[in-house]
Enzyme design. Structure first.
Site, PDB file in Angstrom:
ATOM      1  N   ASN A 210       0.959  -1.117  -0.046  1.00  0.00           N
ATOM      2  CA  ASN A 210      -0.104   0.186  -0.119  1.00  0.00           C
ATOM      3  C   ASN A 210       1.148   1.453   0.008  1.00  0.00           C
ATOM      4  O   ASN A 210       2.216   1.113   0.012  1.00  0.00           O
ATOM      5  CB  ASN A 210      -0.866  -0.069   1.048  1.00  0.00           C
ATOM      6  N   ASP A 279      -4.009  -6.638   5.065  1.00  0.00           N
ATOM      7  CA  ASP A 279      -4.617  -7.900   5.696  1.00  0.00           C
ATOM      8  C   ASP A 279      -4.783  -8.950   5.252  1.00  0.00           C
ATOM      9  O   ASP A 279      -5.138  -9.911   5.900  1.00  0.00           O
ATOM     10  CB  ASP A 279      -6.272  -7.127   5.522  1.00  0.00           C
ATOM     11  N   LYS A 289       8.791 -16.258 -11.515  1.00  0.00           N
ATOM     12  CA  LYS A 289       7.868 -15.339 -12.075  1.00  0.00           C
ATOM     13  C   LYS A 289       6.695 -15.836 -12.699  1.00  0.00           C
ATOM     14  O   LYS A 289       6.728 -16.619 -13.548  1.00  0.00           O
ATOM     15  CB  LYS A 289       8.755 -14.535 -12.898  1.00  0.00           C
ATOM     16  N   PRO A 305      -2.272 -12.130  10.033  1.00  0.00           N
ATOM     17  CA  PRO A 305      -2.509 -12.156  11.740  1.00  0.00           C
ATOM     18  C   PRO A 305      -2.833 -10.665  11.724  1.00  0.00           C
ATOM     19  O   PRO A 305      -2.227  -9.920  11.093  1.00  0.00           O
ATOM     20  CB  PRO A 305      -1.226 -12.525  12.271  1.00  0.00           C
ATOM     21  N   ASP A 306      -3.582 -10.282  12.659  1.00  0.00           N
ATOM     22  CA  ASP A 306      -3.838  -8.946  13.168  1.00  0.00           C
ATOM     23  C   ASP A 306      -2.995  -8.548  14.418  1.00  0.00           C
ATOM     24  O   ASP A 306      -2.924  -9.089  15.346  1.00  0.00           O
ATOM     25  CB  ASP A 306      -5.468  -8.720  13.687  1.00  0.00           C
ATOM     26  N   ILE A 307      -1.812  -8.076  13.979  1.00  0.00           N
ATOM     27  CA  ILE A 307      -0.641  -7.626  14.966  1.00  0.00           C
ATOM     28  C   ILE A 307      -1.374  -6.859  16.347  1.00  0.00           C
ATOM     29  O   ILE A 307      -0.999  -7.488  17.291  1.00  0.00           O
ATOM     30  CB  ILE A 307       0.237  -6.899  14.379  1.00  0.00           C
ATOM     31  N   LYS A 337     -13.164  -0.378  16.372  1.00  0.00           N
ATOM     32  CA  LYS A 337     -11.741  -0.843  16.488  1.00  0.00           C
ATOM     33  C   LYS A 337     -11.288  -0.626  17.850  1.00  0.00           C
ATOM     34  O   LYS A 337     -10.653  -1.663  18.415  1.00  0.00           O
ATOM     35  CB  LYS A 337     -11.042  -0.211  15.272  1.00  0.00           C
TER      36      LYS A 337
END
Ligand code: PMT
Length: 401
Positions: A210, A279, A289, A305-307, A337
């Protein structure tokens, strides 16, 4: 007690109708316990007299680059060394242009060039002058140099026009100047911080990622350190220099980031998760490749995993701060959240506006915690970070007392 107490402030005044506000600013700075010396440009004395500024500041006003009255006739060096901070309010378009080019042909610009103190700039000018590409380019240059610019307000102007160009109110100048000094509010604490993007490899040469630049996380690391914390920074791939005295660990993927955070969290008091973690990751990293054989390509993705949730679950004692990067329903999503990830504080970041958030030098956020909230108006990430750390420290100490 104000962070401005016992601080030496050089107030630079340039030629703008807003110069009258600098008289009020002197008083407010003194009320905060600061000593103020005023430097005026030639055109500013057409708007407000040096005598007024001298009477208010209680110090001689400086206007000349070569000043016989000063020791060795070098008042720019003496003032540059004396200052703990330089506030330029109002800063005219001409002064901004000179500063952005490193000119030093009058006392104020020479002091700016000679000082190692922070420089806080409050522009004031006609809205077309402010919006002019030349001024905007000069402003960008000043920000790159690390100066703090307080974007002018929108509204009716002295010239009769309406638009952005009015100098911000003295309250805001005082509040930002205050945040630029370390409060020592995190002395004795250990802070673990994540920053930047993660990269999830698709094959040996491609990845999913991102636009996070790491600027926000690095500015937070700097702010936490200057508030007295020992800081460990776990960062995805970014091209930023490590802030002084911050211990840095470079990682690539979300799984690497989680591993590095788990390693350090047990010895930390505060965890701030600013990274833009992917995510999902491809279920399989292709060993060679990927070839473009078909018209479409389907790849199976799996949850990373959600850290943040992992750390708050494993290390219950840790004071945890998350971000919520949202393009819709900012407040509702951030509140969810805050609760779901069991956080002590969340920084709600509207990332739909390209002027702020991802890869910008600026941000504007809303802080939410169990029994309060605070809006931080648009400012440089350095300033926003100091404000976040100030609020975080208050809640942290309140929770621990
Ligand atoms: O790096 P910059 O260019 O300066 O941009 C800064 C920023 C926009 C990236 C930053 O201000 C920001 O908003 N960071 C959070 C980005 C994000 O992933 O938000 P989220 O709402 O998707 O995630 C919520 C929280 O969970 C975040 O604290 C995130 O770090 C954390 N998270 C998310 C996913 C995951 N797998 N693990 C996590 O820990």
């Amino acid at each position: 007690m104000s962070n401005l107490s016992n601080k030496n402030i050089v107030l630079g005044v340039s030629g703008s109708i807003a110069a009258y506000k600098s008289a009020e600013l002197i008083r407010r700075l003194q009320d905060s316990g600061a000593s103020v010396k005023v430097v005026m440009t030639k055109s500013s004395v057409e708007f407000i007299t040096p005598l007024t500024m001298q009477a208010l500041s209680g110090n001689p006003v400086h206007t000349e680059l070569l000043d016989e009255a000063s020791e060795r006739a070098m008042s720019h060096i003496e003032l540059a060394r004396w200052a703990d901070i330089l506030i330029i309010a109002p800063a005219s378009a001409n002064l901004i242009a000179k500063l952005s080019h490193g000119r030093a042909d009058d006392l104020l610009t020479a002091v700016c060039l000679a000082t190692s103190a922070d420089i806080l700039i409050a522009p004031a000018m006609n809205n077309q002058m402010w919006l002019n590409r030349a001024t905007q380019k000069n402003i960008s240059e000043l920000k790159l140099m690390g100066h703090h610019v307080l974007a002018p307000e929108d509204g009716k102007q002295a010239c009769g026009e309406t638009g952005p160009g009015r100098m911000v109110e003295t309250n805001q100048i005082i509040s930002i100047a205050n945040t630029l000094f370390s409060s020592g509010s995190l002395s004795g604490t250990k802070v673990l911080l994540t920053a930047g993007p993660t990269r999830e490899p698709l094959d040996p040469i491609r990845y999913l990622s991102n636009y996070s630049s790491g600027k926000m996380g690095f500015a937070l690391a700097e702010a936490a350190r200057s508030a007295g914390a020992e800081v460990t920074l776990v960062t995805g791939p970014v091209s930023l220099l490590t802030p002084k005295y911050v211990v840095r660990h470079d990682i690539e993927t979300a799984q690497d980031m989680l591993k590095a955070c788990v390693e350090h969290a047990s010895s930390c008091d505060i965890f701030i998760c600013c990274a833009a973690v992917a995510d999902y990751r491809p279920r399989r990293r292709e060993p060679q490749k990927i070839k473009k054989n078909d018209a479409t390509l389907n790849m199976e993705m799996m949850r990373n995993p959600d850290i943040l949730s992992n750390i708050t679950a494993q290390f219950e004692q840790i004071f945890s701060v998350g971000f919520a990067a949202e393009t819709t329903n900012l407040i509702e999503n951030a509140q969810q959240k805050l609760l779901k990830k069991k956080l002590d504080l969340i920084v709600a970041n509207d990332v739909s506006d390209p002027e702020i958030g991802f890869d910008s030098d600026h941000n504007e956020v809303l802080l939410l915690w169990a029994n309060g909230n605070e809006k931080l108006e648009q400012a440089s990430k350095a300033i926003i970070s100091k404000q976040i750390i100030n609020r975080l420290a208050l809640i942290y100490h309140e929770n621990r007392s």
